[in-house]
Structures are given as structure tokens and as C-alpha cells.
Motif scaffolding. Sequence first.
Motif, mmCIF file in Angstrom:
data_model
loop_
_atom_site.group_PDB
_atom_site.id
_atom_site.type_symbol
_atom_site.label_atom_id
_atom_site.label_comp_id
_atom_site.label_asym_id
_atom_site.label_seq_id
_atom_site.Cartn_x
_atom_site.Cartn_y
_atom_site.Cartn_z
ATOM 1 N N LEU A 190 14.120 -8.777 50.227
ATOM 2 C CA LEU A 190 14.166 -10.093 49.282
ATOM 3 C C LEU A 190 12.769 -10.527 48.402
ATOM 4 O O LEU A 190 11.735 -10.028 48.912
ATOM 5 C CB LEU A 190 14.477 -11.413 49.926
ATOM 6 C CG LEU A 190 15.639 -11.502 50.610
ATOM 7 C CD1 LEU A 190 15.342 -12.811 51.271
ATOM 8 C CD2 LEU A 190 16.188 -11.424 49.981
ATOM 9 N N GLU A 218 12.687 -20.095 50.411
ATOM 10 C CA GLU A 218 13.103 -20.133 49.703
ATOM 11 C C GLU A 218 12.330 -21.010 48.259
ATOM 12 O O GLU A 218 11.950 -21.910 48.321
ATOM 13 C CB GLU A 218 14.424 -20.326 49.879
ATOM 14 C CG GLU A 218 15.532 -20.139 48.498
ATOM 15 C CD GLU A 218 17.071 -19.572 49.061
ATOM 16 O OE1 GLU A 218 17.231 -19.882 50.610
ATOM 17 O OE2 GLU A 218 17.294 -20.026 47.630
ATOM 18 N N PHE A 262 11.376 -15.007 47.273
ATOM 19 C CA PHE A 262 11.374 -15.302 49.086
ATOM 20 C C PHE A 262 10.516 -14.883 49.549
ATOM 21 O O PHE A 262 9.507 -14.166 48.938
ATOM 22 C CB PHE A 262 12.704 -14.737 50.013
ATOM 23 C CG PHE A 262 14.387 -14.902 49.359
ATOM 24 C CD1 PHE A 262 14.986 -16.425 49.748
ATOM 25 C CD2 PHE A 262 14.142 -14.290 48.221
ATOM 26 C CE1 PHE A 262 15.903 -16.637 48.788
ATOM 27 C CE2 PHE A 262 15.212 -14.599 47.340
ATOM 28 C CZ PHE A 262 15.921 -15.623 48.095
ATOM 29 N N PRO A 290 20.502 -23.242 49.556
ATOM 30 C CA PRO A 290 20.135 -22.457 49.649
ATOM 31 C C PRO A 290 20.345 -20.620 49.781
ATOM 32 O O PRO A 290 21.180 -21.531 49.834
ATOM 33 C CB PRO A 290 18.692 -23.164 50.576
ATOM 34 C CG PRO A 290 20.549 -23.931 51.218
ATOM 35 C CD PRO A 290 21.043 -24.636 50.405
ATOM 36 N N GLU A 291 19.668 -20.175 49.277
ATOM 37 C CA GLU A 291 20.682 -18.292 49.627
ATOM 38 C C GLU A 291 20.238 -18.027 50.652
ATOM 39 O O GLU A 291 21.210 -17.268 51.509
ATOM 40 C CB GLU A 291 20.004 -17.269 48.272
ATOM 41 C CG GLU A 291 20.541 -18.065 46.913
ATOM 42 C CD GLU A 291 20.090 -17.022 46.309
ATOM 43 O OE1 GLU A 291 19.642 -16.203 46.427
ATOM 44 O OE2 GLU A 291 19.838 -17.461 45.047
ATOM 45 N N VAL A 292 19.089 -18.545 51.642
ATOM 46 C CA VAL A 292 19.322 -17.966 53.004
ATOM 47 C C VAL A 292 19.676 -19.216 53.840
ATOM 48 O O VAL A 292 19.683 -20.584 53.767
ATOM 49 C CB VAL A 292 17.988 -18.033 53.876
ATOM 50 C CG1 VAL A 292 17.763 -17.654 54.533
ATOM 51 C CG2 VAL A 292 16.960 -16.505 52.602
ATOM 52 N N GLU A 293 20.883 -18.762 54.500
ATOM 53 C CA GLU A 293 21.946 -19.511 55.618
ATOM 54 C C GLU A 293 22.237 -19.275 56.684
ATOM 55 O O GLU A 293 20.611 -18.253 57.219
ATOM 56 C CB GLU A 293 22.597 -19.379 54.934
ATOM 57 C CG GLU A 293 23.194 -20.742 53.902
ATOM 58 C CD GLU A 293 23.268 -22.452 54.127
ATOM 59 O OE1 GLU A 293 23.277 -22.388 55.565
ATOM 60 O OE2 GLU A 293 23.160 -23.290 53.427
ATOM 61 N N MET A 301 12.501 -19.368 59.104
ATOM 62 C CA MET A 301 13.398 -19.450 58.106
ATOM 63 C C MET A 301 12.410 -19.022 57.294
ATOM 64 O O MET A 301 11.310 -19.500 57.135
ATOM 65 C CB MET A 301 14.224 -20.375 57.766
ATOM 66 C CG MET A 301 15.190 -20.993 58.587
ATOM 67 S SD MET A 301 16.672 -20.309 58.748
ATOM 68 C CE MET A 301 17.660 -21.021 57.743
ATOM 69 N N PRO A 302 12.496 -17.787 56.557
ATOM 70 C CA PRO A 302 11.895 -17.092 55.118
ATOM 71 C C PRO A 302 12.235 -18.702 54.519
ATOM 72 O O PRO A 302 12.910 -19.331 54.053
ATOM 73 C CB PRO A 302 13.282 -17.013 54.629
ATOM 74 C CG PRO A 302 13.662 -15.864 55.636
ATOM 75 C CD PRO A 302 14.256 -17.325 56.551
ATOM 76 N N ALA A 337 15.492 -17.318 42.529
ATOM 77 C CA ALA A 337 14.980 -17.644 43.701
ATOM 78 C C ALA A 337 14.141 -16.493 43.861
ATOM 79 O O ALA A 337 14.697 -15.251 43.938
ATOM 80 C CB ALA A 337 16.575 -17.653 44.334
ATOM 81 N N LEU A 356 21.735 -14.002 54.805
ATOM 82 C CA LEU A 356 22.118 -14.479 53.799
ATOM 83 C C LEU A 356 23.497 -14.713 53.003
ATOM 84 O O LEU A 356 24.107 -14.081 53.454
ATOM 85 C CB LEU A 356 21.006 -12.703 52.440
ATOM 86 C CG LEU A 356 20.007 -12.731 52.464
ATOM 87 C CD1 LEU A 356 19.823 -11.265 51.760
ATOM 88 C CD2 LEU A 356 19.517 -13.558 51.392
#
Lengths: 778, 342
Positions: A545, A586, A577, B133-136, A583-584, A575, B168
Motif C-alpha cells: 500500500l 490509514e 497507509f 476506512p479502506e482497511v477493514e 491495524m495499519p 488515503a 482491504l
Amino acid sequence: MNISVKWISQMLGQSLDARDTAHRLAMLGAPADSIDPVGADLDDIIVAEVELVERHPDADRLSLCKVNTGTEVLDVVCGAPNVTAGCRYPYAPVGSVLPGNFKIKRRKIRGVESLGMLCSASELGLGADSDGILELEPSCEVGSRFTDAVGLADAILDLDITPDRPDLLCHKGVARELGAVLEAPFKLLPIPGAVASTTTPVRSEMEGSVGGVTVTLEDSEGCPRYMAAAIEGIKVGPSPEWLQQRLSAIGARPINNVVDATNYILFELNQPMHAFDLDKLGGQVRIRKANQGEKIVTLDDQERDLNEGMTMICDAENAVAVAGVMGGANSEISNETTSVLLECAYFDPRTTRATRNALKMSTDASYRFERGIDIDAMSDALRRAVSLIIAVAGGRELSKPVDVYPRPRQPVTIFLRPERIEKLLGVSFPLDEVSRMLTRLGFVVAPKDGRLAAQVPGWRPDVTIEVDLIEEIARLHGYDEFPTQMIPFRPSSVPNDPIEGLKAKLRSVFTAAGLHEARSLSLGPSGGENAQPVLHPLSSEEAFLRTAILPGLVRSVEHNWAVRERDVRLFEVGAVFEKTDGMPRETLSFAAVVTGRSNPEHWSNGGKGGDYDLWDLKALLQNAVEVVGGRLDQDGNDWVVLNKDGEKIGRAGIQNADAPAWAAPVFGFEVEVTLKRSGHVAYSAVPRNPPLERDLALILPDGVSVSQVEEEIRKSTGSLLESVVIFDEYRADDLAGRSVAWRIVLRSPKKTLRDKDADQAVQRTVNSLRDRLGVELR
Amino acid sequence: MSNETARGRLAELENTLETIATASPSGLAELRNEILGRKAGKLTHLLRSLGELPPEERREIGAAANILKGRIEAAIEKRTAECESADSAVGQSEDLAMPARTLWRGNRHPVTVVVDEICEIFKELGFTRVVGPEVETDEYNFTKLNIPLDHPAADMHDTFYLSPGVLLRTHTSPMQAHTMEKYQPPIRIVVPGQVYRRDPFDPSHSPVFEQIEGLAVDEGITFVDFKAGIDYFVKAFFSKDTKVRFRPSFFPFTEPSAEIDVGCPLCKGSGCSTCKHTGFMEIMGAGMVHPTVFDRCGVDSEKYTGYAYGMGPHRITMIRHGIPDIRLLYENDMRFLGQFVE
Ligand SMILES: [Zn+2]
């Protein structure tokens, strides 16, 4: 899933139009990706009768024929030995095109004009010739379209079946579904030469026997039901023409009569079958979990590593098939096979799915098992498969089939409240109408306490709760039949997200500044050690990412350079990252790049517009910072943006790029976007009195920055100062430092300033600049 | 008049040279009168008063004053000529077909334009715009939306995982769950955002693309109301006479589920290669919210009903502008982006 319209038509006993059928199915939830007409390339060929045959005057092997095409009688030269007066043949008129793009033209053959051509099977792409041109049955009407006359016309629908409807993965299911709409019953097509099998399977709970083979079910979780029939005395060979044609039509390659028969059942009834060479099983079939480390060589000659979660079919010693996925090479039928064990099983969807995922293979069988086949229809499927094999390969059943079925499925009954239908659909349906609709779809329906009790047929594993029945009603009623009427709505309790407003602001500021909005992939190569990797990336170019937007924009600049575009102005908001322990992280980021001319060229300055420079970059950066908050500071030759806690949230400067010689430098910045709390601006009085201006040319010693000077000017000039602007910078060798010129505007809200007031204020400023910063007037 | 006074006046008059250089025609006349006027002209006055100075000063200052007089007269003449030629430039001989002096113009990305338009239309129907968010987690991306991971329905989403359970998002639908957990109905939201699928880049696929999700939850929402909402959107976005078709389909988080087709905007329904000669184009998946989704997100599925929809602005952008390859939307080619002038 390929479906033959002709096949379905025959099952429903009515002639269906391909387009119309495709439309109906689409409106039932099974749209066709394509409609492929079979025999469409033969549309021009018609049935013609040869009325008279004479020898060609100049060629022994050619005949001159009078051909009746239904509308006229034409002269056709024919070279086939079997052409006979009074017979009917496929005729290609002048102007038609045969398969292989062979155009039929009017031409002279040995001095005699020939109008069109009588065709052989191979010329029509219909297989090998036997003896010249293709003789047709006398029942074929003269002048009719050839494909219609011989029943060749068909259309193949490639249906897109959603994962919840395994029942539509076969012709029977599609015919049943269409039958529900057309209110027409369907029946399976007769098998030429078949005698109905009358044997009743013998049910047992754990172990049974068929044709001398003991069947033991050890894994009833992976295999809730296992049936098998044994047939001896078969002869493996090519299938009869009708079977080959039906399979070919839907795109399945004929292999041999036994395999073709099992495939036929698959496409007809959705029941995957497997035929083992009975003599290779050693008298025993066990359905058990695989042992860790066990291996099998499957029919495709691949060695597969098995695990304990997989269900296997085994003989006395070895695994002979991966349940529901693929058979093993060791028990495969061959041309020498004379006895087969025909497996008809229900394999658990989840186990099948896990197995084929682990083995990374998907087959027609696994595709159906993991969606769920009709466990109640297995006996019928097995009986039909046995009849079919005996019809096409000979032989006889060795014994009654075995049916190991420890816990027969209990029918599922769902209760439907009529008021719930109206609550969800907005239209009320009389109970008896609902009842009729569900009955047409195969549900067994009975009223109970003001509700309907609907028993779900075995082929509909997707129907499990009340709302599923309501969908069936909506579907059969037709979605387009429902009215379109909006009800009053209450305002949403969810507020607009202000970050979207901020993004819109950035877009409007930067498009106004002449930049285009870019969109880049947020996946890319590693952007440093903080980059978050993606598991199983598509390629190393898309393995991480992005940690920042700016590098992507610089790549876009290079793309533009590659197509000889020198002026590039781009911005992007999106976004970014960063890898963390959890969790990453963002965050939203904003970046812009500019290179090349800062304005379009204009003839008035001889086409010599200036290029973007650092001060244009600073202006763009300030525009962004005005929206997202923060303040600028210097870091080497870059600017950095600091938030109110002094943390770096952005950076701006000249960007490294792979630049051609003619390119201008690339200026770029990136800044983190967070919401800044901002209230409304408070009004301050608009001054009415005239201003006075004073210019100050100052010599700044090395190490003194303009911001220090400006701060000092503000402090020392006091309340009269309205604005202070640099209007010139001058560097020369004879100067100890550099000369910077400021224009100071003074104004008083209370009175009109006199020169004396201005001179006094400026004198104060000059003194304090000298005393505090060593800055002298030039 | 003293020596110093005379010098001071000369210096002051010298400053007027700058004013003359930028003066307007009427300002010039005034300045001429003010400086060289026969009665009250400052320089005229100064020259007349030279006699008040001592002889040696008189000569020096007199010379300086006469030189300045010459310079001022020359400056006035020059400026007068300039003003006249500017007059004639506008009035007579310019070729007005010559191009204007312009500024660069920028525009939003065509996909952004589509996203904004779609959100604006739903705003008219009371939908507020939110993002997530795009990360889930797979819980929000799948489980809460009634998509079991061990079911073929999950194959519809080829997923990029970052670590076990973290991914993602494959759609913006996780915001359905987040919103229902945080807010009480009435909920009406439209959620634009980037989503990810493990599809290699090709003319019609991109591993990253935009999606817009919508959700309406309240008492009394029905299939009829749902159809009306979607119909309103399609007619507002495409055109008033656009045909809308609802087809049954399958999505784990809606029941009944529908696929929505619109009359092909390119051929107006007569069939073309873009619509594969069907006259229709698929633009969104939608349906009534599945009760299991309500149950998993803490909404009373007996009391409330709702509808949800999802669509792909990249595809809609490609249809709208006739863009043949999705990759063009990611190349950031100036010649491409510059075509979508707003
Ligand atoms: Zn079209």
C-alpha cells in the motif's frame, strides 16, 4: 452454464424463442452472458429438390441438374455420384456463404453455367461425408430453411447463475423454473433404446453392498448420503450420435459412452456421478477422511497432497477419488473395462469447498457440490444414469443399488406471515395467490394459524427463512410489475462527514489554480520500511500500500514526459497507509506536482512564458495549508508543514524525477489532511482613512531571515501598520549580505495620517531593526 | 527663498517625473498646469524666484531648474504620445481574432465528477454523505453483511488480505454495519470510496476502483419505495426518459436482491456493441436489507426495513464518456484529464 434452448423446448413440449427465453430467465434472476445461435452460419441454406439429372456434355463425372428451390427451377452443376432425380438436398444459393467463408458465386463449369451448389455434410461443417451430397428425408419441405427442416437450429444460452441457485445449473432446473412462469409441466426427454430401471436401492445406515463391493460410510459428515450401482458386461466405446450431438451442442467434448452418460446426467439433472472400474476396487469402497500425508494421483495425472479435512473414496488399500472433486487414475475406466461401479453421492458443500481450495482445483462436480445438490433427487438420478449407460454401452445391473444414508434429510418448513409480505414489498397478495405461486415453484404449501407453512423442495437449499419466500413471490410476480412510489422520508440521523467537504474545498482551490485532479493506484512497489505489504500480491509492482501520494504523481509526470508533454500540473487526495503493530494506520493525504510553464504561452510575450519556480510551489503549498491547517518552516532546501503540536505533517520542494533534457524541474508537495476546527470569521472594521506608503530598502546580513525582519517591523511599527510586503530582492558582490525592499502601508482608523506621523513610525522601525538585527538602510 | 528651500523644491519636482510616466491623459493636463502653468506652476514659480538667491547659488540652481524643466517637458510629451497610441491600438488596427491571454484551467477527475453527481442526487432524497476506512476486518467486510467465508458467495469478492482477518475492503458496504451500530434509524447514507479486488489490471478491471454504497433504514420502507428511490436517481442522473429495469439477483446482504439495468444511454435501447446489443446496461446491485444484516448490526428487523444499493462510478464514467479502457482513468495523462472540462 450452457443451456440448449432446443433441449429445454423439448422438455416443456413447446417451441421457445431464444431471445424471449433469455429475457424470461433474466427476469427470473438468471441472465444470459451470451446467446449463441447454433447453425446460424447455415441460415442461407434451403431444402431443394432435384427434378432432372443429365450428364454434363464435356465431363463424365459431372451432372447437370434442374433444381427446384421452392420458388424457381435453376440449373446447377453437381459432381456428386449420388445425386438422384426426385431427392431432396441442402442447396446453397448464389450469394450465400458456407462455413469456412466459402462464397457461392455464379460460375461456369466446363462451359455450363451453374447457379448455386448442392452441399455435402462436410461442406456444411456437419461431419464426415458418407457418399457425396447430403440426402434429406422426403419430409423436409422444399424451399424451407435447411436448419429448421432437419431440426438443427438451436441456441445456446450461457447463463450466469448466482451462487445461491445450484438448481439452475442443469437443464431440468431451468425447465422447471421456466415451467413455473409458463405454467407448463416439464418432462425429461426419452433415452433412445432405454429400458426403465426398476431396481429399488437398498438403504442402510453405515454399510451396504452392491455387485460384490462392500460400501462403508465412515465420514457421514463429509458425505451424508452415498449411493452406488454396479453394472457388468458393458462395452466402452464411442457414444451414439444423439448423445454426442447433445453434449457437443452445450460445449462438452464427447469422450466415451460411459463418461458421456455421466456427463449427460450432470448437465441434465445436476447430479455429478463418477464411474469406477469395478474390477480395480478390490471388492471394497470406504468413504473416510484422508490421512495426513496421504497422496493420490488424480485423473489429470497430477499427484495431490491430501489433508485430514478432506473426504476420500478408498478401496481396500488406497484412495481412489477425492470426494466430490475428481477421481483417481488408479480406478479410471479404460477401453478394457467391462464392469463399473457408478457413484451417486451427496458431498458436504463446506468440505468440498475447503478441499478444492486446498487442492487449488475446481471441477464441474466440485462446483455443484459446494453449492449444494438436491439430496432428495439422487435415487431418480441414479436410476436414470443406469438406464442411460445400459442403453449406450450395454450390460446389466449386477444387483440392487446401495444407498448408505444414515440420517435422511427432514423436510424444512418455513412459516410465512401475509402481513410481512406487504410490510416488505409494499403490495399485498391474497393468501391463495401466494399459495399458488409457491406451489408452482415446487413448495408444498398449507395454511396454518393465519400463516402459510411452506415445505422447501430439496433443490432449493437457498430458501431458509421467511424473507426468502417473500423474494420468491416478488420474483414470480415480476419485479417490473411492482409500482414505483416514494413514501415520505424522515431526515437521516447521520450527519454529513465534514472531511468530504474539506476534500471538495481542496479540489476546488487546486482546479482553480490550473491543476488537474489525478487518481493513482494506491497499490505499488514498497515505499519504504513503513510500507504495509499485501499478502499474495498480483505482482511485485503492486505488492504494497502506498505510504505517500507524491511518488505516484511524479511517476505520472514521467508518463507525461514520455509522451512529450512538458507542462504537467496534477493534484490528488486520497488515503495513504503505514504499517503498525496492529491495524495499519490509514490517513488522508493531499499532494500536488507542477512542472513546465506556469501560464499558457501567449503571443504578446513572444511565446516566452516563464516556468514554474519555487515561489509558485510555495503559493500552492500555502493554498493547501490554508485549507488543512498548519504552518510552514524551512528544512534545508525544503519547506515542511508543522501542525499545532509542532509535528511534521507535510513537505514541499523540488522532486527527483527521471527527466529528459528538455524537461523543467518538478515542484511538489504532500500534506496530511485532518479536520481543523474553524469557526466563522469575525468582522473587523473596514478602514475609511487614506493610507500612507513607505518603502524600506534594507541590507540583511547573512543569517538574518526575512521572517525575522518582518516580525521586527510588525512589532516596532505598532498599531499603524496595515501591511508589509517584500517587493524586491537584490544580491551583489559589493553588498555585505543582500538587499531586500519592503513596502510598508500605514493607516490609522482614527485620523488621516500625516507624513510626519509616518516618518516617525518608520524611523522607530529603522532604529529597532538596526539595534536588534543589525539591519541597515541601504 | 533660501538656498535649502530651493533645493528641496527641486527634489520634490524631480519626484513628479515618476508620476508623469504613469499618468492618465487628464492627469497629464493637470500635472502640466501644476508644474509648468504660467501663473501658479511650481517650476515657473521657482524660476521666477531665482532672483531672491545669492548670485553664485542662483547660477547653479537656475541651471538645475532649467535642466529639470526640459526633462519634465520631455516626459510629458512622451507620456502624451503613449496615451495616444494606446487609444489608437484599441480603436483601430488590432486584429481581435488574436488569441486571448489565458490561464491554465484544471478540472476534477471525471470519476470524481460522477461520484459527486451521484451523491448530490441522493442528497435530494435525504441521504447524507459519509466515508469509511479502506482497511477493514473480515468481520465488517463479510460476516456482519451475512457473507459466510466458507460459501461460494465469498468468491464474488476476490480479496486482498493484509494479515489474518485484516483486509482491504472489497466494497464500501462495511459502512452499513458501522453506521447501523452507531446511529438509530432513520438512517439514509450514501458512501463513496475506494475498494479493492484481486483483479489484474486489464481494459475492464482494476485492482482498485471507486464504489458508491447507499443505505436507507426506517419504518415503512418497502420494495415499492426502494424502486422509486432508484428510479428517481436513474432519471436524474441519465435522463428523464431513461428506461429502468429491475431484475432478481443475489447478494448475501439483501433479500429480495435486484440488479438494476438502464436503457443503454449510447444507443437509447436500440442495441450497440457497448450494451452487447441488449439495449440495456447493468449499473447497480441493490435490494431490501437482509434481516440477518439487521440482526448482526443491532437493528430490530421486525420493526425496521430498508434498502441498500451499490454501484461503480468508474464503469459509469466509462459508459458516460465512451472510455474504452479503465486504465486510462489511472494514467493521469494531461491530454486525457484535460478533456473533461467542467
Ligand atoms: Zn447500446
